[in-house]
Design a protein around this motif. Sequence first.
Motif, PDB file in Angstrom:
ATOM      1  N   MET A   1     -10.910  19.643   4.468  1.00 48.79           N
ATOM      2  CA  MET A   1      -9.860  18.668   4.696  1.00 48.79           C
ATOM      3  C   MET A   1      -9.026  18.533   3.408  1.00 48.79           C
ATOM      4  O   MET A   1      -9.576  18.333   2.334  1.00 48.79           O
ATOM      5  CB  MET A   1     -10.513  17.330   5.077  1.00 48.79           C
ATOM      6  N   PRO A   2      -7.682  18.627   3.532  1.00 47.98           N
ATOM      7  CA  PRO A   2      -6.830  18.465   2.336  1.00 47.98           C
ATOM      8  C   PRO A   2      -6.985  17.065   1.745  1.00 47.98           C
ATOM      9  O   PRO A   2      -7.190  16.097   2.490  1.00 47.98           O
ATOM     10  CB  PRO A   2      -5.410  18.665   2.869  1.00 47.98           C
ATOM     11  N   ILE A   3      -6.881  16.993   0.442  1.00 47.23           N
ATOM     12  CA  ILE A   3      -7.032  15.698  -0.236  1.00 47.23           C
ATOM     13  C   ILE A   3      -6.008  14.685   0.274  1.00 47.23           C
ATOM     14  O   ILE A   3      -6.296  13.493   0.363  1.00 47.23           O
ATOM     15  CB  ILE A   3      -6.967  15.848  -1.769  1.00 47.23           C
ATOM     16  N   SER A   4      -4.809  15.168   0.638  1.00 51.74           N
ATOM     17  CA  SER A   4      -3.776  14.239   1.106  1.00 51.74           C
ATOM     18  C   SER A   4      -4.209  13.517   2.385  1.00 51.74           C
ATOM     19  O   SER A   4      -3.699  12.446   2.693  1.00 51.74           O
ATOM     20  CB  SER A   4      -2.444  14.959   1.310  1.00 51.74           C
ATOM     21  N   ASP A   5      -5.181  14.069   3.132  1.00 49.26           N
ATOM     22  CA  ASP A   5      -5.690  13.389   4.327  1.00 49.26           C
ATOM     23  C   ASP A   5      -6.585  12.203   3.974  1.00 49.26           C
ATOM     24  O   ASP A   5      -6.865  11.359   4.830  1.00 49.26           O
ATOM     25  CB  ASP A   5      -6.495  14.356   5.205  1.00 49.26           C
ATOM     26  N   THR A   6      -7.081  12.146   2.752  1.00 46.27           N
ATOM     27  CA  THR A   6      -7.976  11.056   2.353  1.00 46.27           C
ATOM     28  C   THR A   6      -7.269  10.019   1.472  1.00 46.27           C
ATOM     29  O   THR A   6      -7.896   9.102   0.986  1.00 46.27           O
ATOM     30  CB  THR A   6      -9.200  11.607   1.599  1.00 46.27           C
ATOM     31  N   ILE A   7      -5.966  10.185   1.317  1.00 40.85           N
ATOM     32  CA  ILE A   7      -5.156   9.271   0.506  1.00 40.85           C
ATOM     33  C   ILE A   7      -4.513   8.238   1.419  1.00 40.85           C
ATOM     34  O   ILE A   7      -4.015   8.573   2.486  1.00 40.85           O
ATOM     35  CB  ILE A   7      -4.017  10.041  -0.199  1.00 40.85           C
ATOM     36  N   SER A   8      -4.512   6.997   0.991  1.00 43.79           N
ATOM     37  CA  SER A   8      -3.715   5.995   1.697  1.00 43.79           C
ATOM     38  C   SER A   8      -2.607   5.547   0.747  1.00 43.79           C
ATOM     39  O   SER A   8      -2.803   5.497  -0.469  1.00 43.79           O
ATOM     40  CB  SER A   8      -4.571   4.818   2.156  1.00 43.79           C
ATOM     41  N   VAL A   9      -1.441   5.267   1.291  1.00 43.70           N
ATOM     42  CA  VAL A   9      -0.313   4.783   0.501  1.00 43.70           C
ATOM     43  C   VAL A   9      -0.064   3.348   0.914  1.00 43.70           C
ATOM     44  O   VAL A   9       0.132   3.054   2.087  1.00 43.70           O
ATOM     45  CB  VAL A   9       0.940   5.659   0.710  1.00 43.70           C
ATOM     46  N   ILE A  10      -0.119   2.468  -0.080  1.00 42.80           N
ATOM     47  CA  ILE A  10       0.013   1.032   0.175  1.00 42.80           C
ATOM     48  C   ILE A  10       1.112   0.436  -0.705  1.00 42.80           C
ATOM     49  O   ILE A  10       1.463   1.015  -1.741  1.00 42.80           O
ATOM     50  CB  ILE A  10      -1.326   0.300  -0.092  1.00 42.80           C
ATOM     51  N   PRO A  11       1.638  -0.724  -0.320  1.00 38.57           N
ATOM     52  CA  PRO A  11       2.604  -1.405  -1.185  1.00 38.57           C
ATOM     53  C   PRO A  11       1.922  -1.891  -2.470  1.00 38.57           C
ATOM     54  O   PRO A  11       0.753  -2.279  -2.470  1.00 38.57           O
ATOM     55  CB  PRO A  11       3.074  -2.594  -0.349  1.00 38.57           C
ATOM     56  N   TYR A  12       2.670  -1.866  -3.532  1.00 30.97           N
ATOM     57  CA  TYR A  12       2.231  -2.343  -4.848  1.00 30.97           C
ATOM     58  C   TYR A  12       1.861  -3.819  -4.790  1.00 30.97           C
ATOM     59  O   TYR A  12       2.487  -4.607  -4.084  1.00 30.97           O
ATOM     60  CB  TYR A  12       3.386  -2.138  -5.833  1.00 30.97           C
ATOM     61  N   SER A  13       0.858  -4.180  -5.550  1.00 34.60           N
ATOM     62  CA  SER A  13       0.572  -5.587  -5.833  1.00 34.60           C
ATOM     63  C   SER A  13       0.305  -5.672  -7.334  1.00 34.60           C
ATOM     64  O   SER A  13       0.060  -4.653  -7.988  1.00 34.60           O
ATOM     65  CB  SER A  13      -0.631  -6.086  -5.033  1.00 34.60           C
ATOM     66  N   ASP A  14       0.345  -6.880  -7.871  1.00 32.82           N
ATOM     67  CA  ASP A  14       0.171  -7.062  -9.320  1.00 32.82           C
ATOM     68  C   ASP A  14      -1.133  -6.458  -9.839  1.00 32.82           C
ATOM     69  O   ASP A  14      -1.222  -6.092 -11.008  1.00 32.82           O
ATOM     70  CB  ASP A  14       0.218  -8.549  -9.683  1.00 32.82           C
ATOM     71  N   SER A  15      -2.127  -6.321  -8.977  1.00 32.12           N
ATOM     72  CA  SER A  15      -3.410  -5.760  -9.426  1.00 32.12           C
ATOM     73  C   SER A  15      -3.283  -4.295  -9.835  1.00 32.12           C
ATOM     74  O   SER A  15      -4.178  -3.751 -10.479  1.00 32.12           O
ATOM     75  CB  SER A  15      -4.469  -5.914  -8.336  1.00 32.12           C
TER      76      SER A  15
END
Length: 161
Positions: A1-15
């Motif tokens: 499985m390509p690594i990009s399949d295990t990545i989630s993209v989320i909105p930035y937060s201060d953390s």
Amino acid sequence: MPISDTISVIPYSDSYQQEFKELNEAWITKYFKMEKMDYAALDHPKEYILDKGGYIAVAILDNQAVGVCALIPSQKEGYDFELAKMGVSEHLQGKGIGKLLARHVIDKAKEMGAKKLYLESNRVLGPALSLYQKLGFKEMIGATSPYERSDIQMELHLDNF
């Protein structure tokens, strides 16, 4: 499985402020030097980007931020946002994370009503320029830049995306 399949993209937060800064400082200091505008965006992303109507995406792998990319409201007439401050962990570069982030922020820009994006880069960053070209960005001839390191500016018409 390509690594990009295990990545989630989320909105930035201060953390994620530290990671946003570190991921960008890493590539900037590897090839160039930090400039005044870098410090403004990286030290104060909420004030410099988010509070002005911008957006920052964070790529997450195994609960760690491994990439970031921002849409900064444009100061250039005729453009809605600058695609900027894209950084991916050095050991994960070339695995599609930048492409995932770029597509995410382009989709977000369209969702926000944007018609045209631009970006600033440098010809030494070959893989990044290749990615931008594959996404449909075209070189802008005669554009000026506030960045010393910028020797190429590119634009994307979102109605073509």
